[in-house]
Design a protein around this motif. Structure first.
Motif, mmCIF file in Angstrom:
data_model
loop_
_atom_site.group_PDB
_atom_site.id
_atom_site.type_symbol
_atom_site.label_atom_id
_atom_site.label_comp_id
_atom_site.label_asym_id
_atom_site.label_seq_id
_atom_site.Cartn_x
_atom_site.Cartn_y
_atom_site.Cartn_z
ATOM 1 N N ALA A 174 50.547 28.584 -13.644
ATOM 2 C CA ALA A 174 50.248 29.743 -14.038
ATOM 3 C C ALA A 174 48.859 29.664 -14.382
ATOM 4 O O ALA A 174 47.721 30.474 -14.030
ATOM 5 C CB ALA A 174 50.920 30.541 -14.924
ATOM 6 N N ALA A 175 48.566 28.642 -15.192
ATOM 7 C CA ALA A 175 47.211 28.294 -15.723
ATOM 8 C C ALA A 175 46.126 28.031 -14.504
ATOM 9 O O ALA A 175 44.805 28.395 -14.767
ATOM 10 C CB ALA A 175 47.255 27.005 -16.514
ATOM 11 N N GLN A 176 46.341 27.541 -13.434
ATOM 12 C CA GLN A 176 45.386 27.302 -12.492
ATOM 13 C C GLN A 176 45.288 28.278 -11.640
ATOM 14 O O GLN A 176 44.309 28.740 -11.328
ATOM 15 C CB GLN A 176 46.142 26.018 -11.374
ATOM 16 N N PHE A 177 46.333 29.256 -11.499
ATOM 17 C CA PHE A 177 46.240 30.487 -10.475
ATOM 18 C C PHE A 177 46.017 31.689 -11.538
ATOM 19 O O PHE A 177 46.027 32.850 -10.706
ATOM 20 C CB PHE A 177 47.503 30.572 -9.655
ATOM 21 N N ALA A 178 45.779 31.743 -12.781
ATOM 22 C CA ALA A 178 45.889 32.992 -13.644
ATOM 23 C C ALA A 178 44.850 34.188 -13.114
ATOM 24 O O ALA A 178 45.061 35.241 -12.946
ATOM 25 C CB ALA A 178 45.558 32.523 -14.934
ATOM 26 N N ASP A 179 43.686 33.521 -12.464
ATOM 27 C CA ASP A 179 42.748 34.493 -11.936
ATOM 28 C C ASP A 179 42.393 34.591 -10.449
ATOM 29 O O ASP A 179 41.748 34.996 -9.947
ATOM 30 C CB ASP A 179 41.076 33.841 -12.416
ATOM 31 N N CYS A 180 43.754 34.255 -9.790
ATOM 32 C CA CYS A 180 43.780 34.251 -8.625
ATOM 33 C C CYS A 180 44.720 35.610 -7.942
ATOM 34 O O CYS A 180 45.528 35.504 -7.131
ATOM 35 C CB CYS A 180 44.220 33.046 -7.901
ATOM 36 N N LEU A 181 44.898 36.771 -8.965
ATOM 37 C CA LEU A 181 46.117 37.576 -8.429
ATOM 38 C C LEU A 181 45.313 38.605 -7.527
ATOM 39 O O LEU A 181 44.151 38.766 -7.457
ATOM 40 C CB LEU A 181 46.494 38.154 -9.765
ATOM 41 N N GLY A 182 46.330 39.108 -6.736
ATOM 42 C CA GLY A 182 45.877 40.304 -5.771
ATOM 43 C C GLY A 182 44.791 39.789 -5.077
ATOM 44 O O GLY A 182 44.787 38.784 -4.214
ATOM 45 N N ALA A 183 43.875 40.828 -4.548
ATOM 46 C CA ALA A 183 42.765 40.471 -3.753
ATOM 47 C C ALA A 183 42.035 39.204 -4.087
ATOM 48 O O ALA A 183 41.319 38.707 -3.185
ATOM 49 C CB ALA A 183 41.963 41.587 -3.552
ATOM 50 N N LYS A 184 41.971 38.731 -5.170
ATOM 51 C CA LYS A 184 41.129 37.411 -5.402
ATOM 52 C C LYS A 184 42.053 36.119 -4.907
ATOM 53 O O LYS A 184 41.332 35.083 -4.826
ATOM 54 C CB LYS A 184 41.138 37.408 -6.949
ATOM 55 N N ALA A 185 43.172 36.409 -4.311
ATOM 56 C CA ALA A 185 44.067 35.015 -4.126
ATOM 57 C C ALA A 185 43.239 34.129 -3.064
ATOM 58 O O ALA A 185 43.187 32.881 -3.247
ATOM 59 C CB ALA A 185 45.438 35.801 -3.367
ATOM 60 N N PRO A 186 42.936 35.071 -1.908
ATOM 61 C CA PRO A 186 42.146 34.052 -0.832
ATOM 62 C C PRO A 186 40.875 33.320 -1.412
ATOM 63 O O PRO A 186 40.530 32.420 -0.803
ATOM 64 C CB PRO A 186 41.980 34.655 0.376
ATOM 65 N N GLU A 187 40.114 33.652 -2.314
ATOM 66 C CA GLU A 187 38.945 33.247 -2.841
ATOM 67 C C GLU A 187 39.140 32.034 -3.884
ATOM 68 O O GLU A 187 38.105 31.463 -4.042
ATOM 69 C CB GLU A 187 38.416 34.598 -3.760
ATOM 70 N N CYS A 188 40.305 31.854 -4.369
ATOM 71 C CA CYS A 188 40.341 30.776 -5.164
ATOM 72 C C CYS A 188 40.862 29.423 -4.522
ATOM 73 O O CYS A 188 41.705 28.762 -4.265
ATOM 74 C CB CYS A 188 41.862 30.737 -6.226
ATOM 75 N N THR A 189 39.429 28.899 -3.882
ATOM 76 C CA THR A 189 39.573 27.789 -2.859
ATOM 77 C C THR A 189 40.171 26.639 -3.485
ATOM 78 O O THR A 189 40.718 25.983 -2.918
ATOM 79 C CB THR A 189 38.121 27.604 -2.285
ATOM 80 N N ASP A 190 39.695 26.224 -4.701
ATOM 81 C CA ASP A 190 40.101 24.764 -5.233
ATOM 82 C C ASP A 190 41.350 24.843 -5.531
ATOM 83 O O ASP A 190 42.222 23.945 -5.236
ATOM 84 C CB ASP A 190 39.344 24.552 -6.420
ATOM 85 N N ALA A 191 42.180 26.217 -6.054
ATOM 86 C CA ALA A 191 43.433 26.319 -6.362
ATOM 87 C C ALA A 191 44.233 26.181 -4.882
ATOM 88 O O ALA A 191 45.562 25.439 -4.851
ATOM 89 C CB ALA A 191 43.833 27.377 -7.061
ATOM 90 N N ASN A 192 43.768 26.629 -4.042
ATOM 91 C CA ASN A 192 44.549 26.904 -2.606
ATOM 92 C C ASN A 192 44.585 25.550 -1.950
ATOM 93 O O ASN A 192 45.351 25.164 -1.092
ATOM 94 C CB ASN A 192 44.079 27.887 -1.886
ATOM 95 N N PHE A 193 43.291 24.948 -2.279
ATOM 96 C CA PHE A 193 43.245 23.535 -1.633
ATOM 97 C C PHE A 193 43.862 22.275 -2.313
ATOM 98 O O PHE A 193 44.196 21.410 -1.832
ATOM 99 C CB PHE A 193 41.834 23.011 -1.257
ATOM 100 N N LYS A 194 43.778 22.228 -3.814
ATOM 101 C CA LYS A 194 44.397 21.177 -4.643
ATOM 102 C C LYS A 194 45.276 22.123 -5.515
ATOM 103 O O LYS A 194 44.937 21.852 -6.816
ATOM 104 C CB LYS A 194 42.918 20.571 -5.122
ATOM 105 N N PRO A 195 46.346 22.233 -5.173
ATOM 106 C CA PRO A 195 47.322 23.102 -6.428
ATOM 107 C C PRO A 195 47.822 22.110 -7.181
ATOM 108 O O PRO A 195 48.256 20.810 -6.844
ATOM 109 C CB PRO A 195 48.260 23.631 -5.366
ATOM 110 N N GLN A 196 47.931 22.116 -8.433
ATOM 111 C CA GLN A 196 48.672 21.396 -9.220
ATOM 112 C C GLN A 196 50.114 21.393 -8.952
ATOM 113 O O GLN A 196 50.644 22.524 -8.403
ATOM 114 C CB GLN A 196 48.587 21.468 -10.969
#
Length: 566
Positions: A174-196
């Protein structure tokens, strides 16, 4: 057999054979090759198998399926059932408890808030989650305490194991993806490439459509695992290159999805450096038939339900395309004993296999031509049929692979015999299965008339899988072009069957409903199944602990892989 009665039984115990290792990282490095390179490490943003598989090294579900298709606890202490009190008597809720002491790779605690967030992430409006069917009928994920959540359903769910079960529905931080909800999801490159993650490995470097570098997770729950200190997952190239790198040269330790002609595979294996492993599950090579118009002049609404396909909306054309195909020959040249001709998109388990569509097993060019004649599609002087000024001229796309290109060439020839003109296109698999909403070349966006690929589902219950073809599952701009209903098929009757299965407990009735859904798709010819494919992979003789799993990720037990004498 009553499905509720099945739930009353305790979950099957599962004991993994111990890996021969002294301590974490003692066996050095392991090289894995996936000729379809992952485009990301977030399976919620891709329906592609390559992303699911790669991500399973890092992020994990509460429960998953072993090599026998049995559900086993993973991050959870146990699999909830009615008997152990984890599933409510009215089947409207299921309560999961996390194992004690679980940590993310960064050392922070895994809590029930992460579980709840994973549901919120996938169901957020505009997020384009590719796995929404796993969360069908969920109304809330209640946090009971730091380690316990209760999933509430809006209906009685005889099979409540969609959410958080299998590689398609893992827990994300949750902490890593907190700002990646909805339309922002594809924009969170670091989280999407290097998930905890909680898995045996953590990502140290990610190069999209190329290579993933990983290191042993320092906070993995078993202090002696994984045996390998580092891992490389190399993507790209071809199935031939991948097979050769394990079986012939020994450069890599594990090669996935060796979609190769039987004689090619046998020649490679004769070098004696590796072992081919294979098993049948639910993997079906199929042709998806687009029900929408993909003309570029339609702008943002191309490939959506707003515009019907100019000729594939005619069932007579779709049926003729299927009738013209010789599935036996496709199996012979493409898979040998690792394939079986099929007329179903749901080929297994046996209780769900329909026999209502077996006529497709016999190629019938003459009947296909007669059907098109009767439907008014007249043969032109150029050998292409037309009606009301519309010619039967198609773009047929697939991923780049020798077997698939052989299939395309044969199918083009058969379709020419019934007056259908076909242009062939193959797309690099890393792009085709990548899920990038900005790309026009993905299998989800499907800017072609027909496309060919294979897919399957987690576990042995097909409820979520058959829900893929609900109307709302069609990829479109509003879903960031995510969704698994590639043909854009839409039927109120089909959606009603999905809803009925979701609340049906009797196993035989569930089988009847699953067959009915399969038969509707087959008899509408929006999916043309070709081959029931066995999974075929290979590992080096020096890699121990490999257990091929056709019901979950093939990398499901990578924590137990270890080095042995070859």
């Amino acid at each position: 057999m009553n499905f509720k009665a099945t739930l009353l039984g305790a979950a099957a115990a599962f004991a993994m054979a111990p890996a021969a290792m002294a301590e974490r990282g003692a066996d050095g490095h392991v090289n894995i090759i996936y000729w379809q390179a992952p485009s990301g490490m977030n399976p919620y943003l891709s329906g592609g198998t390559k992303e699911l598989e790669a991500a399973s090294l890092v992020i994990e579900p509460l429960a998953r399926y072993n090599e026998e298709g049995t559900m086993v606890a993973w991050l959870a202490e146990s699999v909830p059932t009615v008997a152990n009190g984890g599933v409510s008597e009215d089947l409207t809720s299921i309560t999961w408890t996390l194992k004690e002491g679980l940590l993310w790779a960064d050392g922070s605690a895994v809590t029930s808030a992460d579980v709840r967030f994973s549901w919120q992430y996938c169901t957020a409006e505009g997020g384009g989650c590719a796995q929404t069917e796993k969360y069908n009928d969920v109304t809330d994920v209640e946090i009971v305490d730091d380690r316990t959540v209760t999933v509430h359903f809006g209906v009685s769910k005889p099979f409540p194991y969609g959410p958080f079960v299998g590689a398609q529905a893992p827990i994300i931080q949750a902490a890593q993806f907190a700002d990646c909800l909805g339309a922002k999801a594809p924009e969170c490159t670091d989280a999407n490439f290097k998930p905890q993650g909680t898995g045996p490995f953590t990502v140290t470097d990610f190069r999209s459509n190329d290579v993933v570098s990983l290191a042993a997770n320092p906070n993995y729950r078993d202090a002696s695992k994984p045996a390998f200190a580092t891992a490389t997952l190399k993507g790209g190239g071809s199935a031939t290159d991948a097979g050769r790198s394990v079986l012939a040269t020994g450069e890599f330790d594990y090669a996935w999805n060796l979609q190769l002609a039987p004689d090619v595979l046998a020649e490679m294996a004769s070098a004696g450096k590796g072992t081919v492993v294979s098993s049948f599950g639910t993997l079906v090579e199929r042709i998806m038939v687009n029900q929408t118009d993909v003309s570029a002049d339609l702008g943002d609404r191309r490939g959506t339900a707003d515009n019907a396909h100019p000729f594939l909306s005619d069932i007579n054309v779709r049926k003729a395309l299927s009738m013209a195909i010789d599935r036996d020959l496709l199996v012979e040249i493409g898979y040998g004993t690792a394939g079986r001709p099929t007329c179903n998109v749901l080929p297994a388990p046996a209780i769900y296999k329909s026999s209502a569509n077996d006529a497709c097993l016999v190629q019938d060019i003459a009947a296909a031509n007669a059907s098109l004649d009767a439907a008014g599609w007249a043969m032109g002087s150029d050998g292409v049929r037309a009606k009301d000024g519309v010619r039967l001229s198609m773009l047929f796309q697939s991923s780049t692979n020798a077997v698939r290109q052989d299939f395309q060439a044969l199918i083009k020839q058969w379709w020419a015999e019934i007056g259908v003109e076909t242009e062939l296109r193959n797309i690099d698999a890393s792009v085709f299965f990548g899920g990038d909403p900005a790309s026009n070349d993905t299998f989800q966006k499907f800017f072609a008339d027909v496309e060919m690929y294979a897919n399957n589902f987690d576990g042995t219950d097909p409820e979520s899988y058959m829900a893929n073809w609900k109307c709302e599952e069609a990829p479109r701009p509003e879903t960031q072009w995510q969704g698994n209903n590639m043909p854009r098929f839409c039927s109120d009757e089909y959606d009603a069957l999905v809803a009925e299965m979701a609340t049906t407990g009797d196993l035989n009735e569930r089988a009847r409903l699953a067959k009915a859904m399969n038969d509707m798709l087959m008899q509408e010819y929006v999916i043309i199944p070709l081959v029931d494919r066995g999974r075929v992979s290979a590992h080096a003789n020096t890699l121990g602990g490999v257990i091929l799993n056709t019901w979950d990720s093939e990398l499901w037990n990578a924590a137990d892989w270890h080095r042995v004498d070859g």
